[in-house]
Design a protein around this motif. Structure first.
Motif, PDB file in Angstrom:
ATOM      1  N   PRO A  43       0.622  -1.292   0.227  1.00 18.92           N
ATOM      2  CA  PRO A  43       0.065   0.038  -0.052  1.00 18.92           C
ATOM      3  C   PRO A  43       0.964   1.194  -0.150  1.00 18.92           C
ATOM      4  N   TYR A  44       0.301   2.325  -0.654  1.00 19.01           N
ATOM      5  CA  TYR A  44       0.970   3.686  -0.790  1.00 19.01           C
ATOM      6  C   TYR A  44       1.035   4.139   0.783  1.00 19.01           C
ATOM      7  N   GLY A  45       0.068   4.017   1.462  1.00 19.57           N
ATOM      8  CA  GLY A  45       0.003   4.566   2.921  1.00 19.57           C
ATOM      9  C   GLY A  45       0.897   4.441   3.856  1.00 19.57           C
ATOM     10  N   THR A  46       1.586   3.163   3.635  1.00 18.80           N
ATOM     11  CA  THR A  46       2.756   3.125   4.716  1.00 18.80           C
ATOM     12  C   THR A  46       4.180   3.967   4.330  1.00 18.80           C
ATOM     13  N   LYS A  47       4.059   4.476   3.081  1.00 18.12           N
ATOM     14  CA  LYS A  47       5.050   5.175   2.435  1.00 18.12           C
ATOM     15  C   LYS A  47       5.417   6.658   2.938  1.00 18.12           C
ATOM     16  N   SER A  48       6.494   7.164   2.816  1.00 14.77           N
ATOM     17  CA  SER A  48       6.756   8.519   3.139  1.00 14.77           C
ATOM     18  C   SER A  48       6.030   9.487   1.925  1.00 14.77           C
ATOM     19  N   PRO A  49       5.750  10.627   2.242  1.00 20.04           N
ATOM     20  CA  PRO A  49       5.044  11.712   1.243  1.00 20.04           C
ATOM     21  C   PRO A  49       6.179  11.602   0.010  1.00 20.04           C
TER      22      PRO A  49
END
Length: 294
Positions: A43-49
């Motif tokens: 998921p993208y949600g666990t990554k930094s901006p």
């Protein structure tokens, strides 16, 4: 191919954005649609901006290389963190996310100004819906709740029954059941593209008098307006137009889960496997997927 007949590009970190694709198909049946799920990196949600923005630019680059006329970011996390980067990287392409259309619809729907937002943990933590709502309606009272289990329920197809209802009641009680009538929200924003699949059970739990805002449908309305204003709506008189599906990993799993999101059958052969590391906006299609006849 004329510019009018180019496809609309849609990307998400996985399959959730297929609710946006479905809404676009229903709203704009003559438009070609090209969907990319970055399943290798979800998921993208666990990554930094910063990482989210980099991934989004890479995903959009592949779609731009396929000749799209407009880009839809069908991912709440990327909509919260990557729109500026995408507009800087591809100024020739109009870009919309899912957050602003959802916020606008919520503000228009709410009579009391009390708005609830349910989202994944990363989207809730970013506060993107709250910021977007307050830019439109500064006096709004906003309550946000992370409901990450809804994603798994949607992907497994557990859209009703005791498990789905129990999860909905557990999540939504603090927003609705535990509030008196004078402080309950009158509008609920479905702040994740998976959540519209659970609309029937959510409506049962929140009860009458609460408007559910489906950001997929509001985004489709925004896209229709953008195409009309730019004068680039499809001139195709034959519909429905073709849909192509791309994924960066596991086409078989993509096809299996996609069946819960789309009203037509999906097989792995319909999903083209792509490599974003090798893609660039200048590159053409390496191996075209088979268009869906829907």
């Amino acid at each position: 191919m004329t510019f009018h007949d180019r496809p609309i590009g849609i990307f998400d970190s996985g399959v959730g954005g297929l609710t946006v694709l479905r809404a676009l198909r229903e709203r704009l049946p003559t438009e070609q649609l090209l969907y990319l799920g970055d399943t290798a990196r979800l998921p993208y949600g666990t990554k930094s901006p910063e990482t989210i923005a980099r991934y989004a630019v890479q995903a959009a680059g592949l779609l731009v290389g396929r000749g799209i006329k407009l880009l839809v970011v069908a991912c709440n996390t990327a909509s919260a963190h990557a729109l500026d980067a995408l507009r800087d990287a591809y100024p020739q392409i109009e870009v919309t996310g899912v957050i602003e259309p959802g916020a606008e619809a919520a503000c228009a729907a709410s009579a009391s100004g009390r708005i609830a937002v349910i989202a994944t943990e990363s989207t809730a933590r970013a506060g993107a819906y709250e910021a977007a709502i307050r830019r439109i309606r500064g006096d709004a009272e906003i309550a946000t709740r992370a409901c990450s289990v809804f994603v798994a329920l949607a992907e497994e197809g557990w859209l009703d029954g005791p498990v789905a209802e129990a999860a909905a009641r557990r999540y939504l009680a603090p927003l609705f059941a535990d509030k008196d009538a004078g402080s309950r929200p009158d509008t609920l924003v479905l702040g994740c593209t998976h959540f519209p699949l659970l609309s029937p059970v959510l409506e049962t739990v929140v009860g009458p008098g609460v408007v559910l805002v489906d950001s997929a449908r509001t985004t489709a309305d925004r896209v229709a307006l953008m195409l009309d204003r730019a004068g680039v709506a499809s001139r195709n008189v034959h519909f429905p137009a073709e849909i192509r599906l791309l994924a960066t990993d596991a086409p078989d799993r993509f096809a299996r889960v996609a069946a819960n999101f789309l009203p037509f059958p999906i097989t792995p052969a319909m999903v083209e496997l792509v490599d974003l590391q090798q893609a660039s906006p200048a590159a053409g299609p390496a191996r075209p997927s088979r268009p869906l006849e829907v």
